[in-house]
Scaffold this motif. Structure first.
Motif, PDB file in Angstrom:
ATOM      1  N   ALA A 146       0.828  -1.199   0.000  1.00 45.63           N
ATOM      2  CA  ALA A 146       0.000   0.000   0.000  1.00 45.63           C
ATOM      3  C   ALA A 146       0.865   1.253   0.000  1.00 45.63           C
ATOM      4  CB  ALA A 146      -0.934  -0.002   1.202  1.00 45.63           C
ATOM      5  N   LEU A 147       1.972   1.223   0.756  1.00 53.50           N
ATOM      6  CA  LEU A 147       2.867   2.373   0.778  1.00 53.50           C
ATOM      7  C   LEU A 147       3.459   2.638  -0.607  1.00 53.50           C
ATOM      8  CD1 LEU A 147       4.838   1.777   4.104  1.00 53.50           C
ATOM      9  CD2 LEU A 147       3.432   3.763   3.580  1.00 53.50           C
ATOM     10  N   ALA A 148       3.784   1.582  -1.312  1.00 51.25           N
ATOM     11  CA  ALA A 148       4.416   1.726  -2.626  1.00 51.25           C
ATOM     12  C   ALA A 148       3.522   2.439  -3.626  1.00 51.25           C
ATOM     13  CB  ALA A 148       4.824   0.357  -3.157  1.00 51.25           C
ATOM     14  N   LYS A 149       2.228   2.437  -3.388  1.00 52.30           N
ATOM     15  CA  LYS A 149       1.279   3.073  -4.309  1.00 52.30           C
ATOM     16  C   LYS A 149       1.055   4.552  -3.992  1.00 52.30           C
ATOM     17  CE  LYS A 149      -1.249  -1.276  -4.906  1.00 52.30           C
ATOM     18  NZ  LYS A 149      -2.545  -1.972  -4.666  1.00 52.30           N
ATOM     19  N   ARG A 150       1.633   5.044  -2.912  1.00 51.39           N
ATOM     20  CA  ARG A 150       1.383   6.429  -2.520  1.00 51.39           C
ATOM     21  C   ARG A 150       2.005   7.400  -3.520  1.00 51.39           C
ATOM     22  NH1 ARG A 150      -0.172   7.134   3.153  1.00 51.39           N
ATOM     23  NH2 ARG A 150       0.277   9.333   2.757  1.00 51.39           N
ATOM     24  N   SER A 151       1.343   8.533  -3.682  1.00 49.01           N
ATOM     25  CA  SER A 151       1.829   9.557  -4.604  1.00 49.01           C
ATOM     26  C   SER A 151       2.779  10.543  -3.937  1.00 49.01           C
ATOM     27  CB  SER A 151       0.640  10.333  -5.189  1.00 49.01           C
ATOM     28  OG  SER A 151      -0.046  11.043  -4.163  1.00 49.01           O
ATOM     29  N   SER A 172       1.944   5.525   7.085  1.00 46.95           N
ATOM     30  CA  SER A 172       0.985   4.647   6.399  1.00 46.95           C
ATOM     31  C   SER A 172      -0.451   4.909   6.843  1.00 46.95           C
ATOM     32  CB  SER A 172       1.331   3.178   6.637  1.00 46.95           C
ATOM     33  OG  SER A 172       1.112   2.799   7.991  1.00 46.95           O
ATOM     34  N   ASP A 173      -0.623   5.520   8.004  1.00 40.70           N
ATOM     35  CA  ASP A 173      -1.968   5.815   8.502  1.00 40.70           C
ATOM     36  C   ASP A 173      -2.535   7.124   7.941  1.00 40.70           C
ATOM     37  OD1 ASP A 173      -2.035   3.537  10.123  1.00 40.70           O
ATOM     38  OD2 ASP A 173      -1.027   4.571  11.771  1.00 40.70           O
ATOM     39  N   LEU A 174      -1.711   7.885   7.244  1.00 41.92           N
ATOM     40  CA  LEU A 174      -2.144   9.179   6.721  1.00 41.92           C
ATOM     41  C   LEU A 174      -2.752   9.034   5.330  1.00 41.92           C
ATOM     42  CD1 LEU A 174       0.971  11.329   7.692  1.00 41.92           C
ATOM     43  CD2 LEU A 174      -1.178  11.105   8.949  1.00 41.92           C
ATOM     44  N   PRO A 175      -3.719   9.886   4.970  1.00 47.20           N
ATOM     45  CA  PRO A 175      -4.281   9.847   3.618  1.00 47.20           C
ATOM     46  C   PRO A 175      -3.198  10.127   2.583  1.00 47.20           C
ATOM     47  CG  PRO A 175      -5.630  11.199   5.079  1.00 47.20           C
ATOM     48  CD  PRO A 175      -4.376  10.899   5.823  1.00 47.20           C
ATOM     49  N   ASP A 176      -3.321   9.519   1.417  1.00 50.14           N
ATOM     50  CA  ASP A 176      -2.355   9.754   0.355  1.00 50.14           C
ATOM     51  C   ASP A 176      -2.302  11.241   0.025  1.00 50.14           C
ATOM     52  OD1 ASP A 176      -0.509   9.288  -1.620  1.00 50.14           O
ATOM     53  OD2 ASP A 176      -1.991   8.719  -3.137  1.00 50.14           O
ATOM     54  N   GLY A 177      -1.086  11.752  -0.116  1.00 45.95           N
ATOM     55  CA  GLY A 177      -0.899  13.157  -0.419  1.00 45.95           C
ATOM     56  C   GLY A 177      -0.648  14.033   0.785  1.00 45.95           C
ATOM     57  N   SER A 178      -0.798  13.482   1.990  1.00 47.08           N
ATOM     58  CA  SER A 178      -0.662  14.299   3.200  1.00 47.08           C
ATOM     59  C   SER A 178       0.629  14.025   3.965  1.00 47.08           C
ATOM     60  CB  SER A 178      -1.859  14.057   4.127  1.00 47.08           C
ATOM     61  OG  SER A 178      -1.874  12.716   4.589  1.00 47.08           O
ATOM     62  N   ALA A 230       5.657  16.156   4.597  1.00 45.09           N
ATOM     63  CA  ALA A 230       6.665  16.448   5.614  1.00 45.09           C
ATOM     64  C   ALA A 230       7.396  15.178   6.043  1.00 45.09           C
ATOM     65  CB  ALA A 230       6.008  17.118   6.822  1.00 45.09           C
ATOM     66  N   TRP A 231       6.664  14.089   6.216  1.00 42.87           N
ATOM     67  CA  TRP A 231       7.299  12.813   6.534  1.00 42.87           C
ATOM     68  C   TRP A 231       8.281  12.430   5.431  1.00 42.87           C
ATOM     69  CZ3 TRP A 231       7.820   9.869  10.676  1.00 42.87           C
ATOM     70  CH2 TRP A 231       6.896   9.970  11.730  1.00 42.87           C
ATOM     71  N   ASN A 232       7.868  12.565   4.187  1.00 42.07           N
ATOM     72  CA  ASN A 232       8.742  12.201   3.080  1.00 42.07           C
ATOM     73  C   ASN A 232      10.020  13.031   3.091  1.00 42.07           C
ATOM     74  OD1 ASN A 232       9.053  10.871   0.222  1.00 42.07           O
ATOM     75  ND2 ASN A 232       9.486  13.040  -0.060  1.00 42.07           N
ATOM     76  N   ALA A 233       9.903  14.330   3.379  1.00 47.38           N
ATOM     77  CA  ALA A 233      11.085  15.198   3.390  1.00 47.38           C
ATOM     78  C   ALA A 233      12.088  14.744   4.454  1.00 47.38           C
ATOM     79  CB  ALA A 233      10.667  16.638   3.634  1.00 47.38           C
TER      80      ALA A 233
END
Length: 250
Positions: free
Chosen positions: A115-120, A229-235, A238-241
């Motif tokens: 599921a994580l791999a599908k995140r935008s 993983s608990d956050l909606p896709d696109g939100s 900041a975690w990604n950074a």
């Protein structure tokens, strides 16, 4: 101001909180460690554990400022770690050691990754590192034990578990993950969970000794992936950074 009361029902059998005795360990922290811990924590007025669950009656710190500045948070963690380096695991033999619950974490990560791999909202470096960790979580967790001398660690030293008083003192809340492990583990999680990349240097400089940081970052990154993983896709921008900086250091 009324005290803060924290109640926990018994953890579900086989769950991570049950396997790690998280709720009972927090009670033991307030009973045995808090009086001598050496950093600011909530005053504890009652700490109980039994078949019906756990109950803590604590000082209400809702009037304090949420979170902590990077330098102040890192400095508080260093004070905690220096005080108990090489001693905590002998003084409180019940403290969780590196490796506890790793099989459950590994299974959860491998189930969560598709599921994580599908995140935008994951950048290419963050996505690539996450993919590499599938099937390798146990290896990453094993590295934590070799990252340095064990000390008392908070275990979830994120900004939501910190409060800053009017005098600038930082208090550490929520001790369910209290453990005996290399102190740099707390610093790494503080960075990945809570500190914007432009301010990492402040925290790193305040903490000082960074030996073992690269050894714990894979484990901490895995926790970061599971958290977002608990956050909606696109939100999770900041975690990604923050994760991008972490994986870039490996």
């Amino acid at each position: 101001m009324p005290n803060f009361v924290k109640r926990r029902e018994p953890a579900a059998p086989g769950s991570i909180p049950a396997v790690l005795n998280m709720f009972q360990n927090e009670v033991r922290f307030y009973q045995e460690i808090a009086p001598v811990v050496g950093v600011r924590v909530p005053e504890c007025y009652q700490a109980e554990s039994g078949p019906a669950g756990t109950r803590l009656e604590l000082e209400d710190m809702s009037g304090w400022t949420p979170g902590a500045e990077p330098e102040a948070g890192a400095r508080t963690l260093r004070e905690l770690h220096d005080r108990w380096r090489g001693r905590a695991h002998n003084k409180w033999a019940w403290l969780r050691q590196p490796g506890a619950g790793d099989v459950l974490v590994a299974g959860l990560y491998d189930r969560t990754w598709p599921a994580l791999a599908k995140r935008s909202d994951l950048s290419a470096p963050v996505r690539a590192f996450g993919e590499r960790m599938v099937g390798r979580v146990l290896d990453a967790e094993a590295e934590v034990g070799w990252a340095g001398e064990p000390t008392l660690v908070h275990g979830d030293a994120s900004a939501p578990n910190m409060r800053t008083g009017p005098d600038g003192v930082v208090a550490l809340l929520d001790w369910e993950d209290v453990s005996a492990a290399p102190g740099v583990l707390d610093l790494a999680w503080f960075l990945v969970s809570s500190v914007e990349p432009a301010r990492w240097d402040e925290a790193l400089a305040a903490y000082g000794d960074l030996s073992g940081l690269s050894a714990v970052l894979p484990s901490v990154a895995i926790q970061g992936y599971l958290s977002l993983s608990d956050l909606p896709d696109g939100s999770a921008v900041a975690w990604n950074a923050r994760l991008e900086v972490a994986v870039g250091m490996l």
